[in-house]
Design a protein around this motif. Structure first.
Motif, PDB file in Angstrom:
ATOM      1  N   PRO A  84       0.821  -1.218   0.000  1.00  0.00           N
ATOM      2  CA  PRO A  84       0.000   0.000   0.000  1.00  0.00           C
ATOM      3  C   PRO A  84       0.855   1.268   0.000  1.00  0.00           C
ATOM      4  CG  PRO A  84       0.143  -0.871   2.217  1.00  0.00           C
ATOM      5  CD  PRO A  84       0.945  -1.800   1.349  1.00  0.00           C
ATOM      6  N   GLU A  85       2.175   1.117   0.146  1.00  0.00           N
ATOM      7  CA  GLU A  85       3.110   2.246   0.024  1.00  0.00           C
ATOM      8  C   GLU A  85       4.448   1.646  -0.382  1.00  0.00           C
ATOM      9  OE1 GLU A  85       3.738   4.160   3.847  1.00  0.00           O
ATOM     10  OE2 GLU A  85       4.828   2.435   4.617  1.00  0.00           O
ATOM     11  N   THR A  86       5.288   2.450  -1.033  1.00  0.00           N
ATOM     12  CA  THR A  86       6.591   1.906  -1.446  1.00  0.00           C
ATOM     13  C   THR A  86       7.591   1.958  -0.292  1.00  0.00           C
ATOM     14  OG1 THR A  86       7.468   4.021  -2.233  1.00  0.00           O
ATOM     15  CG2 THR A  86       6.203   2.720  -3.816  1.00  0.00           C
ATOM     16  N   PHE A 113      -0.947   0.096  -3.961  1.00  0.00           N
ATOM     17  CA  PHE A 113      -2.341  -0.326  -4.137  1.00  0.00           C
ATOM     18  C   PHE A 113      -3.112  -0.117  -2.843  1.00  0.00           C
ATOM     19  CE2 PHE A 113       0.485  -2.614  -6.849  1.00  0.00           C
ATOM     20  CZ  PHE A 113      -0.166  -2.691  -8.064  1.00  0.00           C
ATOM     21  N   ARG A 114      -4.276   0.487  -2.953  1.00  0.00           N
ATOM     22  CA  ARG A 114      -5.124   0.649  -1.767  1.00  0.00           C
ATOM     23  C   ARG A 114      -6.571   0.385  -2.169  1.00  0.00           C
ATOM     24  NH1 ARG A 114      -2.356   5.999   1.147  1.00  0.00           N
ATOM     25  NH2 ARG A 114      -0.254   5.135   0.984  1.00  0.00           N
ATOM     26  N   ASN A 115      -7.215  -0.452  -1.400  1.00  0.00           N
ATOM     27  CA  ASN A 115      -8.606  -0.768  -1.712  1.00  0.00           C
ATOM     28  C   ASN A 115      -9.498   0.329  -1.141  1.00  0.00           C
ATOM     29  OD1 ASN A 115     -10.744  -2.111  -2.706  1.00  0.00           O
ATOM     30  ND2 ASN A 115     -10.597  -3.882  -1.316  1.00  0.00           N
ATOM     31  N   GLU A 116      -9.406   1.509  -1.763  1.00  0.00           N
ATOM     32  CA  GLU A 116     -10.166   2.674  -1.298  1.00  0.00           C
ATOM     33  C   GLU A 116     -11.660   2.331  -1.295  1.00  0.00           C
ATOM     34  OE1 GLU A 116      -9.092   5.608  -0.277  1.00  0.00           O
ATOM     35  OE2 GLU A 116      -6.980   5.555  -0.866  1.00  0.00           O
ATOM     36  N   ILE A 117     -12.350   2.740  -0.242  1.00  0.00           N
ATOM     37  CA  ILE A 117     -13.782   2.435  -0.153  1.00  0.00           C
ATOM     38  C   ILE A 117     -14.537   3.152  -1.272  1.00  0.00           C
ATOM     39  CG2 ILE A 117     -15.863   2.659   1.281  1.00  0.00           C
ATOM     40  CD1 ILE A 117     -13.948   2.467   3.733  1.00  0.00           C
ATOM     41  N   ARG A 125      -8.209  10.039  -6.226  1.00  0.00           N
ATOM     42  CA  ARG A 125      -8.272   8.934  -5.266  1.00  0.00           C
ATOM     43  C   ARG A 125      -8.552   7.652  -6.031  1.00  0.00           C
ATOM     44  NH1 ARG A 125      -8.149   9.216  -0.196  1.00  0.00           N
ATOM     45  NH2 ARG A 125      -8.840  11.378  -0.119  1.00  0.00           N
ATOM     46  N   VAL A 126      -7.513   6.855  -6.216  1.00  0.00           N
ATOM     47  CA  VAL A 126      -7.636   5.641  -7.021  1.00  0.00           C
ATOM     48  C   VAL A 126      -7.147   4.438  -6.221  1.00  0.00           C
ATOM     49  CG1 VAL A 126      -7.504   6.755  -9.285  1.00  0.00           C
ATOM     50  CG2 VAL A 126      -5.400   6.204  -8.080  1.00  0.00           C
ATOM     51  N   ARG A 127      -7.318   3.254  -6.814  1.00  0.00           N
ATOM     52  CA  ARG A 127      -6.938   2.040  -6.081  1.00  0.00           C
ATOM     53  C   ARG A 127      -5.544   1.535  -6.470  1.00  0.00           C
ATOM     54  NH1 ARG A 127     -13.133  -0.011  -6.347  1.00  0.00           N
ATOM     55  NH2 ARG A 127     -13.657   0.576  -4.213  1.00  0.00           N
ATOM     56  N   MET A 176       6.174   8.564  -5.395  1.00  0.00           N
ATOM     57  CA  MET A 176       7.584   8.958  -5.473  1.00  0.00           C
ATOM     58  C   MET A 176       7.973   9.237  -4.025  1.00  0.00           C
ATOM     59  SD  MET A 176       7.324  11.531  -8.771  1.00  0.00           S
ATOM     60  CE  MET A 176       6.019  12.612  -8.156  1.00  0.00           C
ATOM     61  N   GLU A 177       8.764   8.343  -3.450  1.00  0.00           N
ATOM     62  CA  GLU A 177       9.033   8.440  -2.009  1.00  0.00           C
ATOM     63  C   GLU A 177      10.526   8.507  -1.708  1.00  0.00           C
ATOM     64  OE1 GLU A 177       5.542   6.994   0.571  1.00  0.00           O
ATOM     65  OE2 GLU A 177       6.543   5.183  -0.125  1.00  0.00           O
ATOM     66  N   ILE A 178      10.826   9.272  -0.666  1.00  0.00           N
ATOM     67  CA  ILE A 178      12.193   9.366  -0.162  1.00  0.00           C
ATOM     68  C   ILE A 178      12.148   9.021   1.320  1.00  0.00           C
ATOM     69  CG2 ILE A 178      14.052  10.986   0.440  1.00  0.00           C
ATOM     70  CD1 ILE A 178      13.007  12.652  -2.026  1.00  0.00           C
ATOM     71  N   GLU A 225      -6.180  20.149  -1.505  1.00  0.00           N
ATOM     72  CA  GLU A 225      -6.111  18.731  -1.133  1.00  0.00           C
ATOM     73  C   GLU A 225      -4.653  18.274  -1.186  1.00  0.00           C
ATOM     74  OE1 GLU A 225      -8.332  16.645  -0.035  1.00  0.00           O
ATOM     75  OE2 GLU A 225     -10.240  17.616  -0.486  1.00  0.00           O
ATOM     76  N   GLU A 226      -4.381  17.194  -0.443  1.00  0.00           N
ATOM     77  CA  GLU A 226      -2.986  16.743  -0.309  1.00  0.00           C
ATOM     78  C   GLU A 226      -2.405  16.218  -1.623  1.00  0.00           C
ATOM     79  OE1 GLU A 226      -2.407  13.686   2.672  1.00  0.00           O
ATOM     80  OE2 GLU A 226      -0.579  13.034   1.655  1.00  0.00           O
ATOM     81  N   VAL A 227      -1.242  16.764  -1.972  1.00  0.00           N
ATOM     82  CA  VAL A 227      -0.538  16.234  -3.136  1.00  0.00           C
ATOM     83  C   VAL A 227       0.748  15.538  -2.677  1.00  0.00           C
ATOM     84  CG1 VAL A 227       0.729  18.394  -3.623  1.00  0.00           C
ATOM     85  CG2 VAL A 227       0.217  16.838  -5.477  1.00  0.00           C
ATOM     86  N   ILE A 236      13.091  11.193   7.794  1.00  0.00           N
ATOM     87  CA  ILE A 236      12.190  12.193   7.202  1.00  0.00           C
ATOM     88  C   ILE A 236      11.704  11.614   5.879  1.00  0.00           C
ATOM     89  CG2 ILE A 236      11.966  14.550   6.305  1.00  0.00           C
ATOM     90  CD1 ILE A 236      12.565  14.392   9.332  1.00  0.00           C
ATOM     91  N   GLU A 237      10.397  11.677   5.647  1.00  0.00           N
ATOM     92  CA  GLU A 237       9.828  11.032   4.463  1.00  0.00           C
ATOM     93  C   GLU A 237       8.983  11.975   3.612  1.00  0.00           C
ATOM     94  OE1 GLU A 237       6.134   8.879   4.614  1.00  0.00           O
ATOM     95  OE2 GLU A 237       7.167   7.105   3.853  1.00  0.00           O
ATOM     96  N   PRO A 238       9.552  12.514   2.532  1.00  0.00           N
ATOM     97  CA  PRO A 238       8.706  13.214   1.556  1.00  0.00           C
ATOM     98  C   PRO A 238       8.078  12.191   0.607  1.00  0.00           C
ATOM     99  CG  PRO A 238      10.980  14.061   1.593  1.00  0.00           C
ATOM    100  CD  PRO A 238      10.978  12.727   2.275  1.00  0.00           C
ATOM    101  N   ALA A 277       5.130  11.693  -2.443  1.00  0.00           N
ATOM    102  CA  ALA A 277       4.155  12.323  -3.351  1.00  0.00           C
ATOM    103  C   ALA A 277       3.530  11.276  -4.265  1.00  0.00           C
ATOM    104  CB  ALA A 277       4.849  13.392  -4.194  1.00  0.00           C
ATOM    105  N   GLY A 278       2.278  11.484  -4.633  1.00  0.00           N
ATOM    106  CA  GLY A 278       1.601  10.596  -5.573  1.00  0.00           C
ATOM    107  C   GLY A 278       1.796  11.127  -6.987  1.00  0.00           C
ATOM    108  N   VAL A 279       2.154  10.223  -7.913  1.00  0.00           N
ATOM    109  CA  VAL A 279       2.401  10.650  -9.300  1.00  0.00           C
ATOM    110  C   VAL A 279       1.099  11.152  -9.941  1.00  0.00           C
ATOM    111  CG1 VAL A 279       3.153   9.895 -11.593  1.00  0.00           C
ATOM    112  CG2 VAL A 279       4.337   9.056  -9.552  1.00  0.00           C
TER     113      VAL A 279
END
Ligand code: GAP
Length: 530
Positions: free
Chosen positions: A143-145, A175-179, A187-189, A194-196, A260-262, A315-317, A319-321
């Motif tokens: 659900p996260e990298t 992948f997230r099984n968003e309700i 908001r997708v599944r 892009m994670e640091i 909204e959060e980017v 520290i974790e930046p 972002a969703g592509v």
């Protein structure tokens, strides 16, 4: 002016092949999308820009590409099995399911307040690895990298001889099984992150948190999102994720949705490395790590100054592509009236639009929410004519519009003036544009022009890291408009003078000005402005 509604972007993405619904010919799959020919180029350019800035241009970073499938224990000790939940409610009347914190106590489908109590719903997708589906083969789609980075911390440290502080960057699917997946790509599944994970000496994390906030805002600016369009949300303690000491959410001002959060920039303490380590009692952890009897490693760092093994803070930046893609499109989007259309044509469009809205209002088959949304949007366009005329394309792409027969008449009435008097432009930064250069022959049935244009395209393309295309499928004016709409910064035309003196015209997307230069100089010109 940036896009004013999400529908403008949805319509453009559909019209020009940036994004398609997944497996559309079978009715699609909710919350899942495919990237079309232009979408994949823009997305890859965003990722390349992120990687260049965060890995190549720094001397304290390494890259990683961990697998999507991981040992299930990863998710037990990361805390996701227990806490990666959203509150789920059922509507007792219409049987639909919702995320409790998105609906304010009322079913959006039927309006009922007869809802069940919220209960936790774990968002991780489950699968089986191997031919036998039993308890041992059970696995999750990540659900996260981030966890791929944490469990590889020891490997990267051992093989790269890094000293703290240093970071590991990764781009990949999550992948997230968003309700309730919704709002197009927002908001997708299935999505990409892009994670640091940036590892620091404990006690220095607050300073690094601030530095990363500044660095990340500078990157957003470099891809065309001005600082003023992002709000920094200092997440209050009662909203923090289970691993976070403090988080700054970067909130982009999306059309229709608002802020909204980017991207989230979290200070994760020693929670993650601590939770994935054995012998936790010897590590002086500050976080309440998950007791771990399964790990085979101590994820520590030998600090030569204190001569102790320590567990770095993080520290974790992140972002969703897809959300970044949407923000970039929204910011770059512009509808310009190139010339005022004659008033009789504006009246004809206004009449057709009014008739369309009346027909929507009378249509009993449409859900009331769909009907209201169409009428509200249509009336705003009516008030904004003639400037708002191009928005009719987005209106006709809205849910339910295809069920209004008279919509075809509206499209027929509006398309001509939209093509003739308006242009849609994406003012994308050149390094993000799906196509950097388009080359046209002035006449497509002239052998000399075609040959020179094709040759020029090949010579610009060869050895470049951006895309160059040849096109002769319309008149030059139409070709310019088509390239404007997808953000191509340079259009090169080969004309009769070119055959005599080897020069061509290069048209700038934003100013529409043309300059003439030797064909041999075009490659340097468009590369230098990247
Ligand atoms: N490793 C930390 C983490 O995953 P997150 O806030 O849950 O934190 C990070 O996700 C980013 O991933 C978000 O800022 C957002 O851009 C993106 N994201 C999260 N869920 C998403 C979804 N369902 N659809 C699209 N993007 C999503």
């Amino acid at each position: 002016m940036p896009a004013t509604t999400l529908d403008q972007l949805v319509s453009l993405c559909k019209r020009r092949g940036f994004v398609f619904p997944s497996s559309e010919i079978y009715g699609g799959l909710q919350g899942v999308f495919d990237w079309g020919p232009l979408g994949v180029e823009l997305k890859n350019n965003i990722i390349s820009s992120w990687w260049r800035t965060n890995v190549y241009e720094r001397d304290d970073m390494e890259g990683l590409d961990a697998a999507i499938l991981m040992n299930r224990l990863t998710w037990r000790y990361s805390g996701h099995e227990e806490t990666f939940n959203d509150p789920l409610v059922d509507c007792r009347d219409c049987k639909s399911r919702w995320r409790a914190d998105h609906i304010r106590g009322r079913c959006p489908n039927c309006g009922s307040t007869n809802l069940t109590e919220p209960r936790p719903f774990n968002m991780m997708f489950k699968t089986a690895v191997g031919p036998v589906a039993d308890a041992d083969s059970f696995a999750y789609l990540r659900p996260e990298t981030a966890q791929g980075i944490f469990v590889n911390f020891g490997n990267v440290l051992a093989t790269s001889s890094r000293k703290l502080p240093f970071g590991i960057a990764q781009v990949g699917k999550a992948f997230r099984n968003e309700i309730n997946p919704r709002n197009f790509l927002f908001r997708v599944r299935e999505f990409e992150q892009m994670e640091i994970e940036y590892f620091v000496i404990p006690g220095t994390e607050d300073e690094w948190h601030q530095r990363w906030l500044e660095d990340r805002l500078a990157w957003w600016e470099s891809i065309g999102i001005p600082r003023a369009r992002i709000k920094i949300y200092d997440v209050p303690p009662d909203e923090l994720a289970h691993y976070s000491k403090r988080t700054f959410d970067l909130m982009y001002d999306y059309p229709t949705l608002g802020h909204e959060e980017v991207e989230g920039i979290a200070s994760r303490t020693d929670y993650d490395l601590g939770s994935h380590s054995r012998d936790q009692e010897t590590l002086n952890l500050t976080a309440r790590a998950n007791p771990n009897r399964d790990s085979t490693a101590r994820l520590t760092y030998y600090d030569p100054e204190s001569r102790r093994h320590i567990v770095p803070f993080v520290i974790e930046p992140s972002a969703g592509v897809g959300r970044c893609f949407l923000a970039v499109l929204a910011e770059a989007y512009d509808e310009q009236m190139v010339k005022a259309p004659p008033s009789e044509r504006v009246h004809a469009v206004a009449d057709a639009l009014e008739a369309f809205l009346k027909s929507v209002g009378r249509n009993e088959k449409l859900a009331s929410e769909t009907r209201d949304a169409l009428v509200e949007r249509g009336q705003a366009i009516l008030r904004g004519l003639p400037e708002a005329m191009p928005q009719i394309e987005a209106l006709l792409a809205m849910p339910g519009a295809d069920q209004i027969e008279i919509g075809k008449k509206l499209r027929g009435q509006a398309q001509g003036p939209i093509d003739e008097y308006f242009r849609t432009v994406l003012h994308l930064k050149p390094h993000l544009a799906p196509i950097r250069v388009a080359v046209f022959p002035l006449k497509r049935n002239h052998e000399g022009l075609v040959a020179m244009a094709r040759e020029l395209r090949t010579s610009i393309q060869s050895g470049s890291f951006f895309r160059t295309v040849y096109d002769d499928t319309g008149a030059i004016g139409k070709l310019y408009r088509r390239q404007d709409e997808i953000g191509t910064p340079y259009c090169v035309t080969v004309d009769f003078q070119s055959l005599e003196d080897g020069t061509v015209t290069v048209r700038d997307r934003d100013t529409m000005q043309q300059v003439r230069m030797p064909a041999s100089e075009v490659r340097g010109y468009v590369t230098g402005r990247g």
